[in-house]
Design an enzyme around this catalytic site. Structure first.
Site, mmCIF file in Angstrom:
data_model
loop_
_atom_site.group_PDB
_atom_site.id
_atom_site.type_symbol
_atom_site.label_atom_id
_atom_site.label_comp_id
_atom_site.label_asym_id
_atom_site.label_seq_id
_atom_site.Cartn_x
_atom_site.Cartn_y
_atom_site.Cartn_z
ATOM 1 N N ASP A 195 0.860 -1.175 0.000
ATOM 2 C CA ASP A 195 0.000 0.000 0.000
ATOM 3 C C ASP A 195 0.899 1.229 0.000
ATOM 4 O OD1 ASP A 195 -2.273 1.552 0.017
ATOM 5 O OD2 ASP A 195 -3.226 0.495 1.673
ATOM 6 N N GLU B 38 -9.758 7.407 4.293
ATOM 7 C CA GLU B 38 -8.950 6.885 5.376
ATOM 8 C C GLU B 38 -8.314 7.974 6.227
ATOM 9 O OE1 GLU B 38 -5.194 5.278 3.028
ATOM 10 O OE2 GLU B 38 -7.077 5.161 1.951
#
Length: 791
Positions: free
Chosen positions: A309, A504
């Site tokens: 990620d 997020e």
């Protein structure tokens, strides 16, 4: 309420080891059709041909905001991504044709380098091709979990794949298989449910929808794309719901709650898996050999590629975003290095030469990447050409989204049978979400946080309020969309309200309380006082404590974040002329609904699986309005000034030469005006805050301000003790503008992000004046230049 800002990792006991025992995990295996002997022979031949530099390039992925096609001649990267705020040629609202043009430019450049191996292009299409205006935007996963319909999920995957492929892209970073256990997590809406069984039933369906069947010796067809099962592992199990936090769990619980979606996805042929930012018992998953290699690749038999990620490898102990042999050695195959790719390439090349990364591990990683590229048909003798812009927003696709919206709705309350709205009714549609595409689409829509999405971005879509109004009129009634009630008393009011969009980290909260900040509560009370029946349509990425709002409403609908097709809401809430709606409620709660604002829940108000319908009504009665905890805004770690007000626990300090007053910028007293009569500073100070997790994640210090007058010298901005120079003319006088400075810029000048006590200090000289509306740290997901250091 006392807030704790320094995240302290508790010691891990002997019973909480971060090392997995593969025998405790479910077995699975990528199907034999993921590759074939002929392909493997071709890969072996190509591996012999690739230079060491070309192999290292294959395991690195850069972002379009920082990699140009011509860079690939010197750095033969294996993959390119477009992050949440990265659009083609700097255009976040580019159409499918422009995306296709960009992808083809990277593809052509990569074929000239790296022994002719083309790049693999990935994008976050997490609820439809959500980067693309005009695309079909589905409900976020929390809503799809409410539908309990795996066949629908497969069709959604099929539609999403067709639209992603239609713009020339062959890889999506989906599906998310998280099992959120603490709804304070800002990514909870990316999880289908807290119930692992729901996730397991969906993972296979979504992979099959995105990829289609894997056929021996044949690539995916032109309307299919690679899936990415993510995030491995337990991103939904972190302590206190902290994004990128630590899942402190026994291995049995890790397996029971968080691993169940992966075996069905792997068995279905998922070509990629994405590692999680988070930790398990103190060890970052990007550096966990036991999870990435021993469990995922061996026990679960995964033969595709494991991608990281966004700079997640840089969080592994002993690593930085530009230097991390540990991740590749642990089992990561492709570093996601959006803005760190160049330094990472140089250091990885050096570490392979020095033997810190075994050549066998590098070759295995490259083999897995090439295996996926062959299966996608972007290399080899039979190339698959993707690129059909006409597929984006096709009517058949929009029809699937409309169906998904209707099936996602959950009826929590319907006293007196107020719903469906009767034919011929006079209806007021109101509330901050009534005509807000941003609120109903949520984060990861056009931009990362989704805050600036508008109805104009989706001309084939419709806001919830307008869809309801149209349906009311079609049934012979009258409807008005307005902020408040007019002279004519309506028969019923539909109030659409809920959370503002977020993605997020920005969405992390400290309690499960819905905080009414836009007059929602007063609006509901006013309607109730006038004797007007109220339907509450609640837009949110998670169940939230809203006891007062629920008591004021006669009917309460959890609509989640339904996406672009608001007509699906009207199909269920509004009766046609025959007195029947297009659809009944069929959705049930994918997560338990909280009785109060505490987390974890002591006892839910409504259990997982609850949901009323017209066919099966029920009475709720009065619910609890006491949150049970002191309710405040989310942690103010990253919000310093909002609408001109300094947010606790931060405090404003002024030198004697700086004066401040409240002024109107775009609304009444929504900003503070600072004026310098000499050389000096103003500063915000507060508790010790650990902001290391924002470093390397595309986070910036953002100032929304207006320069009122220039001073006698340069203006500086400091963060964490490091000072940068904005120059003597930091903006156009009299014009509202935004300053965004990457936190990496401050870190490069010595800022200690582990112990930040002063997140903002502005220095200037006599004559300077500025009006500041907002100051905060936010994620932008793109590479921005640094101002020079201040002297």
């Amino acid at each position: 309420m006392a807030l704790s800002f320094l995240l302290v990792t508790a010691p891990v006991s002997a019973q909480e080891s971060p090392v997995a025992n593969p025998a405790n995990w479910p077995a699975a295996h990528s199907p034999s059709t993921i590759t074939d002997a002929k392909t493997e022979k071709a890969i072996t031949k190509l591996l012999r041909k690739l230079t060491l530099e070309q192999k290292v390039g294959q395991v690195i992925q850069g972002d379009i905001s920082s990699v140009k096609p011509e860079d690939l001649a010197r750095y033969p990267l294996g993959s390119i991504l477009a992050g949440g705020n990265s659009g083609p040629y700097g255009d976040e609202r580019a159409d499918a044709a422009k995306w296709l043009k960009l992808v083809n430019e990277y593809r052509a450049a990569s074929r000239k380098a790296g022994a002719g191996v083309p790049i693999l292009f990935g994008v976050d299409a997490v609820h439809g091709h959500s980067n693309l205006p005009g695309a079909t935007i589905f409900p976020h996963n929390v809503g799809l979990g409410a539908a309990r319909d795996a066949e629908l999920i497969k069709r959604i995957g099929t539609v999403t794949a067709a639209e992603v492929a239609g713009s020339g892209i062959e890889w999506t970073f989906a599906p998310t298989l998280a099992a959120p256990q603490d709804l304070r997590w800002g990514r909870a809406y990316e999880g289908y449910s807290s119930d692992p069984a729901v996730i397991a039933s969906y993972s296979k369906a979504m992979v099959e929808g995105l990829q289609g069947p894997l056929l021996a010796g044949k690539p995916l067809t032109s309307e299919k794309v690679a899936a990415s099962a993510k995030h491995f592992l337990a991103d939904g199990g972190t302590e206190q719901g902290k994004d990128q936090g630590d899942a402190k769990l026994a291995e049995t619980e890790l397996v029971r709650l968080h691993a169940q979606g992966y075996p069905p996805a792997i068995d279905a042929g998922a070509l990629t898996v994405m590692a999680s930012f988070s930790s398990w018992n103190g060890a970052k998953n990007h550096g966990s050999r036991s999870l990435l290699t021993d469990v995922l690749k061996r026990r679960m038999g995964f033969e595709g590629l494991v991608v990281g990620d966004w700079n997640g490898h840089g969080q592994v102990e002993g690593c930085t975003p530009t230097d991390c042999a540990a991740s590749l050695n642990a089992g990561l195959d492709l570093y996601m290095a959006p803005d760190s790719w160049q330094g990472l390439f140089d250091n990885t090349l050096r570490e392979v030469r020095e033997g810190k990364i075994p050549i066998a591990r590098l070759d295995d990683a490259v083999r897995r990447i090439l295996r996926v590229k062959y299966k996608l048909g972007i290399m080899g003798p039979r190339l698959v050409e993707r690129g059909n812009p006409a597929a984006v927003g096709a009517q058949a696709h929009l029809d699937v989204a409309r169906e998904a919206v209707a099936k996602s709705l959950v009826l929590l309350k319907n006293e007196g049978g107020l719903l469906p709205i009767k034919p011929g009714a006079k209806v007021l549609v109101t509330g901050p979400g009534a005509d807000s595409m941003a609120m109903q689409a949520g984060g990861w829509t056009v931009t990362w946080q989704g805050t600036d999405t508008t109805a104009a971005d989706f001309p084939k879509g419709q806001t919830v309020g307008r869809a309801i109004a149209d349906a009311v009129v079609a049934a012979g009634g009258a409807a008005e969309i307005a902020e408040a009630m007019g002279a004519t008393k309506p028969d019923v009011a539909v109030v659409v309200f809920g959370e503002q969009p977020y993605a997020e980290f920005q969405g992390d909260v400290t309690t499960l309380a819905f905080e009414a900040r836009r007059g929602e509560l007063d609006l509901l009370k006013g309607l109730k006082a006038r004797g007007i029946p109220v339907v509450a349509v609640f837009l949110s990425g998670r169940p939230m404590f809203a006891g007062a709002e629920m008591n004021l409403a006669d009917a309460f609908v959890a609509a989640w974040q339904p996406g672009s097709q608001g007509q699906g809401v009207a199909d269920v809430l509004v009766a046609r002329r025959d007195g029947k709606p297009v659809r009944d409620f069929t959705g049930t709660l994918p997560f338990a609904w909280p009785r109060d604002a505490r987390s974890p829940m002591s006892a839910p108000l409504f259990p997982l699986g609850y949901g009323l319908s017209y066919a099966k009504p029920g009475s709720v009665g009065r619910v609890n309005e006491d949150p049970g905890v002191e309710v405040g805004s989310k942690l103010a770690e990253t919000t310093f000034i909002r609408s001109g007000k300094v947010i606790e626990p931060w405090r404003l300090g002024l030198d004697s030469v700086v004066t401040v007053r409240s002024v109107d910028l775009t609304a009444q007293e929504d900003a503070r005006q600072f004026t310098w009569s000499g050389k000096g500073d103003f500063a915000l100070d507060g508790p010790v805050v650990d902001m290391r997790r924002q470093l390397g994640g595309g986070y910036v210090l953002r100032l929304d301000w207006r320069v009122d007058s220039n001073g006698a010298g340069p203006v500086s901005v400091s963060f964490g003790g490091a000072k940068l120079d904005l120059g003597a003319t930091p903006g156009t006088v009299g014009q509202i503008s935004t300053v965004r400075i990457p936190l990496t810029c401050f870190a490069a000048q010595g800022a200690n992000l582990e112990t930040v006590t002063s997140p903002l200090r502005v220095g200037a000289e006599k004559g300077f004046g500025a009006t500041i509306r907002d100051a905060r740290v936010e994620g932008v997901g793109e590479s921005l230049p640094c101002p020079p250091a201040s002297r």
